[in-house]
Design an enzyme around this catalytic site. Structure first.
Site, PDB file in Angstrom:
ATOM      1  N   ASN A   1     -42.286  49.268 -75.546  1.00  0.00           N
ATOM      2  CA  ASN A   1     -42.201  50.511 -74.777  1.00  0.00           C
ATOM      3  C   ASN A   1     -42.753  50.397 -73.356  1.00  0.00           C
ATOM      4  O   ASN A   1     -43.000  51.415 -72.719  1.00  0.00           O
ATOM      5  CB  ASN A   1     -42.988  51.615 -75.495  1.00  0.00           C
ATOM      6  CG  ASN A   1     -42.285  52.115 -76.744  1.00  0.00           C
ATOM      7  OD1 ASN A   1     -41.075  52.037 -76.860  1.00  0.00           O
ATOM      8  ND2 ASN A   1     -43.053  52.625 -77.682  1.00  0.00           N
TER       9      ASN A   1
ATOM     10  N   CYS B   1     -50.804  56.424 -74.315  1.00  0.00           N
ATOM     11  CA  CYS B   1     -52.271  56.321 -74.365  1.00  0.00           C
ATOM     12  C   CYS B   1     -52.846  56.425 -72.953  1.00  0.00           C
ATOM     13  O   CYS B   1     -53.860  57.100 -72.727  1.00  0.00           O
ATOM     14  CB  CYS B   1     -52.700  55.025 -75.043  1.00  0.00           C
ATOM     15  SG  CYS B   1     -52.125  53.503 -74.225  1.00  0.00           S
TER      16      CYS B   1
ATOM     17  N   PRO C   1     -46.279  45.594 -81.724  1.00  0.00           N
ATOM     18  CA  PRO C   1     -44.877  45.428 -81.309  1.00  0.00           C
ATOM     19  C   PRO C   1     -44.271  46.692 -80.705  1.00  0.00           C
ATOM     20  O   PRO C   1     -43.500  46.612 -79.749  1.00  0.00           O
ATOM     21  CB  PRO C   1     -44.170  45.052 -82.619  1.00  0.00           C
ATOM     22  CG  PRO C   1     -45.242  44.461 -83.477  1.00  0.00           C
ATOM     23  CD  PRO C   1     -46.498  45.202 -83.125  1.00  0.00           C
ATOM     24  N   GLY C   2     -44.605  47.874 -81.269  1.00  0.00           N
ATOM     25  CA  GLY C   2     -44.058  49.118 -80.742  1.00  0.00           C
ATOM     26  C   GLY C   2     -44.508  49.371 -79.314  1.00  0.00           C
ATOM     27  O   GLY C   2     -43.711  49.740 -78.440  1.00  0.00           O
ATOM     28  N   THR C   3     -45.807  49.166 -79.063  1.00  0.00           N
ATOM     29  CA  THR C   3     -46.339  49.351 -77.709  1.00  0.00           C
ATOM     30  C   THR C   3     -45.681  48.385 -76.732  1.00  0.00           C
ATOM     31  O   THR C   3     -45.288  48.755 -75.619  1.00  0.00           O
ATOM     32  CB  THR C   3     -47.864  49.142 -77.701  1.00  0.00           C
ATOM     33  OG1 THR C   3     -48.472  50.118 -78.558  1.00  0.00           O
ATOM     34  CG2 THR C   3     -48.430  49.284 -76.296  1.00  0.00           C
TER      35      THR C   3
ATOM     36  N   SER D   1     -54.846  45.089 -79.062  1.00  0.00           N
ATOM     37  CA  SER D   1     -54.632  46.455 -79.556  1.00  0.00           C
ATOM     38  C   SER D   1     -53.200  46.926 -79.328  1.00  0.00           C
ATOM     39  O   SER D   1     -52.845  48.040 -79.708  1.00  0.00           O
ATOM     40  CB  SER D   1     -55.604  47.418 -78.868  1.00  0.00           C
ATOM     41  OG  SER D   1     -55.270  47.576 -77.498  1.00  0.00           O
TER      42      SER D   1
ATOM     43  N   SER E   1     -45.818  52.010 -89.467  1.00  0.00           N
ATOM     44  CA  SER E   1     -47.009  51.556 -90.188  1.00  0.00           C
ATOM     45  C   SER E   1     -47.781  50.493 -89.423  1.00  0.00           C
ATOM     46  O   SER E   1     -48.512  49.703 -90.002  1.00  0.00           O
ATOM     47  CB  SER E   1     -46.610  51.014 -91.571  1.00  0.00           C
ATOM     48  OG  SER E   1     -45.689  49.934 -91.446  1.00  0.00           O
TER      49      SER E   1
END
Length: 316
Positions: free
Chosen positions: A171, A132, A166-168, A163, A12
């Site tokens: 990774n 991305c 935390p997930g980006t 932009s 989310s």
């Protein structure tokens, strides 16, 4: 006869929330079935609840406990590479035929870049949307590859720090590895390298991508035309995708070859430099977040094509 399939989004954060808004506004063969997070106070879950989407803050375990889970046919995973391995395994145990669109660099399934190989893996149970940066740059590598053999391709993706959720950030290493590999597997380069830059500038800068290729000698006009055709194809689902300036060329002569990192050879040919800017649709974050827009747009494009095939098969 069912005309749409229900989809769930795990994650989310920025990517998942942007994707949810896209499905709600533009979904054709898909409709939102659930939004899944792990933070009960996340903005994504709050927005989903306001929009009438079923929610859970208990992760993938919460998703499979939702009353409507049996109706979910497609799951988008916008978490992290390590979390995706667990999520896919649990989903597969509960519903073996469920389709999973992986927006992390986990790469359990085949790489998918819609304009390059989008029709190749429509029957796969898990497809990987690379990153991305990969979605923005691999089409350019492929555009050069269809004109001349590409021996080396290097991409630099620069995105606004604001932009990158935390997930980006979790990774980054996987971004480099997955994107580099996909440059080779999908883009057609013999050797690929990827670099990501989180730009802290204020005000935030738009996503910028630089692509360098070293290929056999070929017509500069043919390469430029191939690149421009590919840009137009990406624009069919990411309108803010554009060339920042004209394609640039440098001839590397046999008398003055250059060293290629990781290849261990001095090479000559034609160096092509391509500069891309990606303006986001501002469905969630402002327009500077083109990295969100190209990733979620590519995922939705792929999932819609999968759903159309499934629904077509059900109708026959």
């Amino acid at each position: 006869m069912t005309k749409t399939l229900k989809a769930a989004i795990i994650g989310s954060g920025n990517i998942g929330t942007d994707l949810m808004i896209k499905i709600l506004r533009h979904g054709k063969s898909l409709q939102m079935g659930a939004m899944v997070g792990i933070d009960a106070a996340s903005d994504g879950l709050a927005r989903a609840s306001r929009m009438g989407v079923p929610i859970t803050h208990e992760g993938v375990e919460g998703l499979i406990r939702l009353p409507g889970f049996d109706e979910i046919d497609v799951v988008f995973d916008a978490t992290s590479a390590s979390a995706h391995v667990f999520n896919d395994k649990l989903l597969r145990e509960k519903k073996p035929g469920i389709r999973v669109i992986d927006l992390t660099p986990a790469a359990i399934g085949p790489y998918c870049i819609p304009v390059v190989n989008g029709d190749t893996h429509l029957d796969a149970l898990n497809v990987n949307m690379v990153t991305c940066g990969g979605q923005a740059t691999i089409p350019m590598v492929a555009a050069v590859s269809r004109v001349a053999k590409v021996h080396y391709a290097e991409i630099v993706a620069s995105i606004s720090s604001k932009s990158a959720g935390p997930g980006t950030r979790a990774n980054i290493d996987e971004f480099t590895e997955t994107t580099s590999k996909a440059i080779e597997v999908v883009g057609g380069a013999a050797k690929g390298k990827a670099i990501i830059v989180l730009n802290p500038a204020e005000p935030p800068l738009m996503m910028r991508d630089t692509v360098y290729t070293l290929s056999d000698l070929a017509s500069e006009q043919q390469i430029e035309e191939s690149v421009e055709r590919m840009v137009a194809e990406v624009q069919s689902y990411v309108p803010g995708y554009r060339l920042k300036q004209k394609v640039q060329f440098d001839i590397i002569s046999p008398e003055k070859p250059i060293n290629i990192p990781g290849v261990g050879a001095r090479m000559h040919g034609i160096k092509t430099s391509i500069f891309i800017e990606v303006e986001g649709a501002a469905h969630y974050l402002p327009a500077y977040a083109g990295n969100l827009d190209i990733m979620t747009s590519a995922a939705l494009r792929t999932a819609e094509a999968m759903a159309s095939r499934i629904l077509g098969a059900l109708a026959t």
